[in-house]
Write a protein that holds these residues in place. Structure first.
Motif, PDB file in Angstrom:
ATOM      1  N   PHE A 113      47.207 103.763 106.941  1.00  0.00           N
ATOM      2  CA  PHE A 113      48.350 102.869 106.782  1.00  0.00           C
ATOM      3  C   PHE A 113      48.352 102.248 105.381  1.00  0.00           C
ATOM      4  CE2 PHE A 113      50.665  98.844 107.175  1.00  0.00           C
ATOM      5  CZ  PHE A 113      51.873  99.330 107.641  1.00  0.00           C
ATOM      6  N   SER A 114      47.184 101.856 104.899  1.00  0.00           N
ATOM      7  CA  SER A 114      47.090 101.308 103.543  1.00  0.00           C
ATOM      8  C   SER A 114      47.498 102.352 102.513  1.00  0.00           C
ATOM      9  CB  SER A 114      45.674 100.808 103.257  1.00  0.00           C
ATOM     10  OG  SER A 114      45.375  99.707 104.095  1.00  0.00           O
ATOM     11  N   GLN A 115      47.105 103.613 102.735  1.00  0.00           N
ATOM     12  CA  GLN A 115      47.506 104.708 101.838  1.00  0.00           C
ATOM     13  C   GLN A 115      49.023 104.875 101.850  1.00  0.00           C
ATOM     14  OE1 GLN A 115      44.240 105.816  99.800  1.00  0.00           O
ATOM     15  NE2 GLN A 115      46.265 106.593  99.486  1.00  0.00           N
ATOM     16  N   LEU A 116      49.619 104.764 103.026  1.00  0.00           N
ATOM     17  CA  LEU A 116      51.065 104.865 103.159  1.00  0.00           C
ATOM     18  C   LEU A 116      51.753 103.762 102.346  1.00  0.00           C
ATOM     19  CD1 LEU A 116      53.574 106.131 104.607  1.00  0.00           C
ATOM     20  CD2 LEU A 116      53.176 104.447 106.418  1.00  0.00           C
ATOM     21  N   LEU A 117      51.226 102.548 102.428  1.00  0.00           N
ATOM     22  CA  LEU A 117      51.789 101.434 101.654  1.00  0.00           C
ATOM     23  C   LEU A 117      51.642 101.673 100.154  1.00  0.00           C
ATOM     24  CD1 LEU A 117      50.674  98.364 103.768  1.00  0.00           C
ATOM     25  CD2 LEU A 117      52.989  99.277 103.538  1.00  0.00           C
ATOM     26  N   LEU A 118      50.495 102.166  99.738  1.00  0.00           N
ATOM     27  CA  LEU A 118      50.301 102.476  98.317  1.00  0.00           C
ATOM     28  C   LEU A 118      51.292 103.546  97.863  1.00  0.00           C
ATOM     29  CD1 LEU A 118      46.438 102.516  97.717  1.00  0.00           C
ATOM     30  CD2 LEU A 118      48.116 101.067  96.595  1.00  0.00           C
ATOM     31  N   ALA A 119      51.470 104.571  98.682  1.00  0.00           N
ATOM     32  CA  ALA A 119      52.405 105.645  98.328  1.00  0.00           C
ATOM     33  C   ALA A 119      53.830 105.102  98.211  1.00  0.00           C
ATOM     34  CB  ALA A 119      52.339 106.766  99.362  1.00  0.00           C
ATOM     35  N   ARG A 120      54.164 104.140  99.053  1.00  0.00           N
ATOM     36  CA  ARG A 120      55.531 103.593  99.077  1.00  0.00           C
ATOM     37  C   ARG A 120      55.758 102.542  97.991  1.00  0.00           C
ATOM     38  NH1 ARG A 120      59.747 101.073  98.869  1.00  0.00           N
ATOM     39  NH2 ARG A 120      61.089 100.429 100.553  1.00  0.00           N
ATOM     40  N   TYR A 121      54.759 101.690  97.708  1.00  0.00           N
ATOM     41  CA  TYR A 121      54.991 100.519  96.868  1.00  0.00           C
ATOM     42  C   TYR A 121      54.283 100.511  95.515  1.00  0.00           C
ATOM     43  CZ  TYR A 121      57.162  98.449 100.966  1.00  0.00           C
ATOM     44  OH  TYR A 121      57.983  98.200 102.019  1.00  0.00           O
ATOM     45  N   ALA A 122      53.293 101.366  95.318  1.00  0.00           N
ATOM     46  CA  ALA A 122      52.563 101.365  94.046  1.00  0.00           C
ATOM     47  C   ALA A 122      53.311 102.179  92.999  1.00  0.00           C
ATOM     48  CB  ALA A 122      51.159 101.925  94.234  1.00  0.00           C
ATOM     49  N   GLN A 123      53.075 101.838  91.740  1.00  0.00           N
ATOM     50  CA  GLN A 123      53.619 102.647  90.656  1.00  0.00           C
ATOM     51  C   GLN A 123      52.862 103.973  90.643  1.00  0.00           C
ATOM     52  OE1 GLN A 123      52.956  99.871  87.442  1.00  0.00           O
ATOM     53  NE2 GLN A 123      55.051  99.102  87.584  1.00  0.00           N
ATOM     54  N   ARG A 124      53.571 105.031  90.367  1.00  0.00           N
ATOM     55  CA  ARG A 124      52.974 106.371  90.367  1.00  0.00           C
ATOM     56  C   ARG A 124      51.900 106.460  89.271  1.00  0.00           C
ATOM     57  NH1 ARG A 124      54.911 106.672  94.730  1.00  0.00           N
ATOM     58  NH2 ARG A 124      57.019 107.332  95.195  1.00  0.00           N
ATOM     59  N   SER A 125      50.697 106.801  89.689  1.00  0.00           N
ATOM     60  CA  SER A 125      49.609 106.999  88.728  1.00  0.00           C
ATOM     61  C   SER A 125      48.461 107.695  89.437  1.00  0.00           C
ATOM     62  CB  SER A 125      49.135 105.659  88.141  1.00  0.00           C
ATOM     63  OG  SER A 125      48.339 104.963  89.068  1.00  0.00           O
TER      64      SER A 125
END
Length: 176
Positions: A113-125
Motif C-alpha cells: 500500500f505504501s508503494q502504491l502511494l509512492l507510485a501515485r504521489y511521489a515525483q518520478r525518480s
C-alpha cells in the motif's frame, strides 16, 4: 493595518501578501502561489483545494484571515510531524520513512500500500519520495476514509460489507 483580534500578526502580514487581488479572502490558486515544499516546488492543486475546503466555513471556495491563520497553524503542525518522520533530513519522505510514519500514526498498512502511494504521489525518480504537500494530502485523505470506514465497522473487526453505492457515497462525501 493591524491584525484583527485573535490573528497572529505574522499570519496577518502573510495573508495580506497572499491575497493578491485584495479581496479580503484567499482562493486555492492564491494559496498555491504562497506555499512551497522543501525542494521549492509549489504545493499541488489538490492539497491546496483540500486545505481551503477544510477551513472554508462559508463554502465559498475562499478563506478569510481567520481561516488563513488557522490554516497556517495546521500546516506548521503537519510540517513538524513531517520533519519528525523525515529521519535523514532530506526534505522528503522515503518509502521506509513513510512506512514508519504510518505505523507510528497507528495505521497497520502493508508495504504494498505504501508503494502504491509512492507510485501515485511521489515525483518520478529512481528513488521516489513524498514532499510535504503530498504528505499532508495523503494523511488527510487517510484520516477521512478511515473515519468513514469506522462508521461502518461498528464492531471494529477491520472489515465491512458495503453496497457499491454506499462505497461511492463514502468516497464522494469524504474526498471531493
Amino acid at each position: 493595518g493591524n491584525a484583527p483580534p485573535g490573528v497572529d500578526p505574522e499570519a496577518f502580514a502573510w495573508f495580506q501578501a497572499v491575497d493578491a487581488d485584495g479581496s479580503g479572502s484567499i482562493t486555492a490558486k492564491e494559496l498555491k502561489q504562497a506555499l512551497v515544499n522543501s525542494n521549492w516546488s509549489a504545493f499541488n492543486d489538490e492539497t491546496c483545494l483540500l486545505m481551503i475546503n477544510m477551513f472554508d466555513k462559508t463554502r465559498s471556495g475562499r478563506i478569510d484571515v481567520y481561516g488563513f491563520s488557522a490554516l497556517l497553524n495546521f500546516i506548521r503542525q503537519w510540517k513538524n510531524l513531517f520533519q519528525q518522520y523525515d529521519r535523514d533530513q532530506s526534505g522528503s519522505i522515503s518509502f521506509s520513512e513513510l512506512q514508519q510514519a504510518f505505523s507510528q500514526m497507528g495505521y497497520n498498512l502493508s508495504p504494498q500500500f505504501s508503494q502504491l502511494l509512492l507510485a501515485r504521489y511521489a515525483q518520478r525518480s529512481s528513488n521516489p519520495s513524498i514532499q510535504l504537500d503530498r504528505f499532508i494530502q495523503i494523511c488527510m485523505q487517510l484520516q477521512s476514509t478511515t473515519d468513514a470506514f469506522r462508521e461502518k465497522d461498528t464492531g471494529l473487526v477491520g472489515n465491512v460489507r458495503l453496497s457499491y453505492e454506499d462505497f461511492l457515497t463514502m468516497v464522494v462525501t469524504r474526498m471531493m
